[in-house]
Write a protein that holds these residues in place. Structure first.
Motif, mmCIF file in Angstrom:
data_model
loop_
_atom_site.group_PDB
_atom_site.id
_atom_site.type_symbol
_atom_site.label_atom_id
_atom_site.label_comp_id
_atom_site.label_asym_id
_atom_site.label_seq_id
_atom_site.Cartn_x
_atom_site.Cartn_y
_atom_site.Cartn_z
ATOM 1 N N ALA A 169 21.830 -12.549 -1.045
ATOM 2 C CA ALA A 169 20.877 -13.358 -0.773
ATOM 3 C C ALA A 169 19.466 -13.517 -2.462
ATOM 4 O O ALA A 169 19.353 -14.647 -2.562
ATOM 5 N N ASP A 170 19.632 -12.349 -2.198
ATOM 6 C CA ASP A 170 17.673 -12.064 -2.525
ATOM 7 C C ASP A 170 17.749 -11.185 -4.636
ATOM 8 O O ASP A 170 17.664 -11.604 -5.312
ATOM 9 N N ALA A 171 19.079 -10.336 -4.616
ATOM 10 C CA ALA A 171 19.290 -9.862 -5.782
ATOM 11 C C ALA A 171 20.159 -11.063 -6.688
ATOM 12 O O ALA A 171 20.795 -10.751 -8.060
ATOM 13 N N GLY A 172 21.496 -11.684 -6.212
ATOM 14 C CA GLY A 172 22.178 -11.969 -6.390
ATOM 15 C C GLY A 172 22.994 -11.441 -7.204
ATOM 16 O O GLY A 172 23.621 -10.680 -5.788
ATOM 17 N N ASN A 173 24.026 -11.804 -7.351
ATOM 18 C CA ASN A 173 24.709 -11.449 -7.988
ATOM 19 C C ASN A 173 25.601 -9.662 -9.118
ATOM 20 O O ASN A 173 24.009 -9.735 -9.505
ATOM 21 N N TYR A 174 25.992 -8.656 -9.137
ATOM 22 C CA TYR A 174 25.084 -7.311 -8.781
ATOM 23 C C TYR A 174 26.784 -6.695 -9.168
ATOM 24 O O TYR A 174 27.876 -6.944 -8.796
ATOM 25 N N LEU A 175 26.408 -5.539 -10.483
ATOM 26 C CA LEU A 175 28.068 -4.885 -10.142
ATOM 27 C C LEU A 175 27.694 -3.933 -9.535
ATOM 28 O O LEU A 175 26.514 -3.127 -8.782
ATOM 29 N N ALA A 176 29.443 -3.429 -9.036
ATOM 30 C CA ALA A 176 29.081 -2.377 -7.997
ATOM 31 C C ALA A 176 30.647 -1.457 -8.327
ATOM 32 O O ALA A 176 31.219 -1.854 -8.646
ATOM 33 N N ASP A 177 30.631 -0.446 -7.963
ATOM 34 C CA ASP A 177 31.680 0.376 -7.922
ATOM 35 C C ASP A 177 33.255 0.143 -7.022
ATOM 36 O O ASP A 177 33.257 -0.625 -5.628
ATOM 37 N N GLY A 178 34.048 1.245 -7.502
ATOM 38 C CA GLY A 178 35.078 0.134 -6.213
ATOM 39 C C GLY A 178 35.257 0.177 -5.263
ATOM 40 O O GLY A 178 35.747 -0.803 -4.037
ATOM 41 N N GLU A 179 34.131 1.616 -4.454
ATOM 42 C CA GLU A 179 33.780 1.302 -2.753
ATOM 43 C C GLU A 179 32.518 0.161 -2.149
ATOM 44 O O GLU A 179 32.394 0.241 -1.063
ATOM 45 N N GLY A 180 31.924 -0.747 -3.747
ATOM 46 C CA GLY A 180 31.306 -1.430 -2.875
ATOM 47 C C GLY A 180 30.054 -0.893 -3.460
ATOM 48 O O GLY A 180 28.776 -1.582 -3.065
ATOM 49 N N MET A 181 29.290 0.322 -3.263
ATOM 50 C CA MET A 181 28.129 1.012 -4.043
ATOM 51 C C MET A 181 27.831 0.311 -5.096
ATOM 52 O O MET A 181 28.166 0.575 -6.261
ATOM 53 N N THR A 182 26.363 -0.081 -4.881
ATOM 54 C CA THR A 182 25.324 -0.955 -5.957
ATOM 55 C C THR A 182 24.973 0.402 -7.577
ATOM 56 O O THR A 182 24.676 1.546 -6.847
ATOM 57 N N LEU A 183 25.647 -0.503 -8.386
ATOM 58 C CA LEU A 183 24.748 0.040 -9.312
ATOM 59 C C LEU A 183 23.533 -0.159 -10.363
ATOM 60 O O LEU A 183 23.317 -1.743 -9.725
ATOM 61 N N TYR A 184 22.644 0.307 -10.470
ATOM 62 C CA TYR A 184 21.169 0.017 -10.896
ATOM 63 C C TYR A 184 21.493 0.361 -12.339
ATOM 64 O O TYR A 184 21.453 1.234 -12.792
ATOM 65 N N LEU A 185 19.915 0.252 -12.951
ATOM 66 C CA LEU A 185 19.205 -0.341 -14.532
ATOM 67 C C LEU A 185 18.490 0.481 -14.047
ATOM 68 O O LEU A 185 17.140 -0.315 -13.386
ATOM 69 N N PHE A 186 17.692 1.092 -15.189
ATOM 70 C CA PHE A 186 16.583 2.105 -14.753
ATOM 71 C C PHE A 186 15.901 1.273 -15.885
ATOM 72 O O PHE A 186 15.835 1.886 -17.185
ATOM 73 N N THR A 187 14.584 0.688 -16.221
ATOM 74 C CA THR A 187 13.751 0.227 -16.660
ATOM 75 C C THR A 187 12.879 0.672 -18.218
ATOM 76 O O THR A 187 12.771 0.460 -18.917
ATOM 77 N N LYS A 188 12.616 1.873 -17.205
ATOM 78 C CA LYS A 188 12.108 2.894 -18.288
ATOM 79 C C LYS A 188 13.344 3.782 -19.209
ATOM 80 O O LYS A 188 12.535 4.813 -20.041
ATOM 81 N N ASP A 189 14.498 3.720 -19.114
ATOM 82 C CA ASP A 189 14.942 4.273 -20.155
ATOM 83 C C ASP A 189 15.868 3.418 -21.642
ATOM 84 O O ASP A 189 14.959 2.497 -21.817
ATOM 85 N N GLU A 190 15.889 3.735 -22.312
ATOM 86 C CA GLU A 190 16.231 4.021 -23.402
ATOM 87 C C GLU A 190 18.321 3.121 -24.569
ATOM 88 O O GLU A 190 18.380 4.104 -23.095
ATOM 89 N N LYS A 191 18.316 2.556 -24.702
ATOM 90 C CA LYS A 191 19.651 1.967 -25.479
ATOM 91 C C LYS A 191 19.706 4.068 -25.302
ATOM 92 O O LYS A 191 19.918 4.602 -26.356
ATOM 93 N N GLY A 192 21.862 4.466 -24.263
ATOM 94 C CA GLY A 192 21.373 5.150 -25.303
ATOM 95 C C GLY A 192 21.160 6.312 -24.713
ATOM 96 O O GLY A 192 21.444 7.951 -25.159
ATOM 97 N N THR A 193 19.825 6.510 -24.025
ATOM 98 C CA THR A 193 19.174 7.605 -23.492
ATOM 99 C C THR A 193 18.734 7.576 -21.916
ATOM 100 O O THR A 193 17.915 6.334 -21.689
#
Length: 275
Positions: A61-85
């Motif tokens: 309801a708050d986060a909207g649509n998001y990617l999860a693995d095959g078991e439904g565990m949420t996947l996240y992004l870290f904004t301090k990362d850089e492309k490829g790092t």
């Protein structure tokens, strides 16, 4: 009479043995049939594993649509990362484990070509990326649909197209733009030093602007070229300090400004040639 009884006995024994032999054959056939079942089960299991490897698109309801693995565990992004790092290491990685899935399918609306892998420098393991940015789990998510990592410290967000759009920029372009911003701040400080040398508030203000323009790209410059970073900071930090003093040494400010501009321009040219 005895011969008759003996004959009947022989016949009965033969019939009994035949019946046992038939049961044995039947049992053998049943055993062979049951040995084929594991193959069927294995195919089902394999299919199940294949499905488990597929990414899902869930909704909160708050986060909207998001990617999860095959078991439904949420996947996240870290904004301090850089492309490829990945910039999440040590304690960070313990709380935000890397997603290392293989051969997975992606949800409708997502392009498989946008998913890749990097080799982590700290563990040597492959980590899956989305549009170049590493994907993670969160240790406090325990069940399918948990999104406890959403918005943590304003740097962790569920993985989806919106996260990429809202929280990331192309890092190379961002760094070049950041350097342009710092050079513009240096130029403004230089102009103020020339035109309003006695106006301490203006000089202080431009010194503060310079510091604020440098801060967003400081770590990126250091990561990109540690040697160039050290060279730049030798004049940049003294310049920022001097420009924000109660009584700035204007001649020193001018000298450090020109020196820093030269170093940043050289770094910018080097960055352009390696892109």
């Amino acid at each position: 009479m005895k011969k008759w009884i003996f004959s009947i006995t022989i016949v009965a024994v033969i019939l009994l043995l035949s019946a046992c032999g038939g049961d044995s054959d039947s049992s053998s056939k049943d055993d062979n049939s049951s040995q084929g079942d594991p193959d069927t089960t294995e195919e089902t299991n394999d299919e199940g594993k294949s499905k488990a490897k597929g990414l899902q698109l869930l909704e909160d309801a708050d986060a909207g649509n998001y990617l999860a693995d095959g078991e439904g565990m949420t996947l996240y992004l870290f904004t301090k990362d850089e492309k490829g790092t990945s910039n999440c290491t040590d304690d960070c990685l313990e709380n935000w484990p890397a997603f290392t899935g293989k051969d997975f399918e992606v949800p409708e609306g997502y392009d498989k070509d946008n998913f890749g892998t990097i080799t982590r420098e700290d563990t040597g393991k492959k980590q899956v990326t989305y549009k170049g940015y590493p994907l993670y789990y969160f240790v406090k998510d325990k069940e399918k649909g948990d999104v406890n990592g959403q918005g943590v410290k304003d740097v962790w967000y569920v993985a989806n197209k919106t996260s990429i759009k809202d929280h990331f920029q192309d890092q190379s372009t961002s760094l070049k733009k950041g350097i342009d911003d710092v050079l513009a701040s240096l130029e403004a400080l230089n102009n103020t030093s020339e035109a309003s040398a006695n106006d301490v508030d203006k000089v202080n203000s431009k010194g503060k602007d310079l510091s604020e323009s440098w801060e967003p790209i400081e770590k990126k410059v250091e990561k990109r070229d540690a040697e160039a970073y050290e060279t730049i900071e030798e004049s940049l930090y003294p310049l920022i300090d001097e420009a924000q003093k109660d009584k700035p040494d204007i001649e020193k400010v001018k000298k450090l400004t020109e020196e820093t501009k030269r170093k940043l321009t050289e770094f910018q040219e080097k960055l352009g040639s390696s892109s």
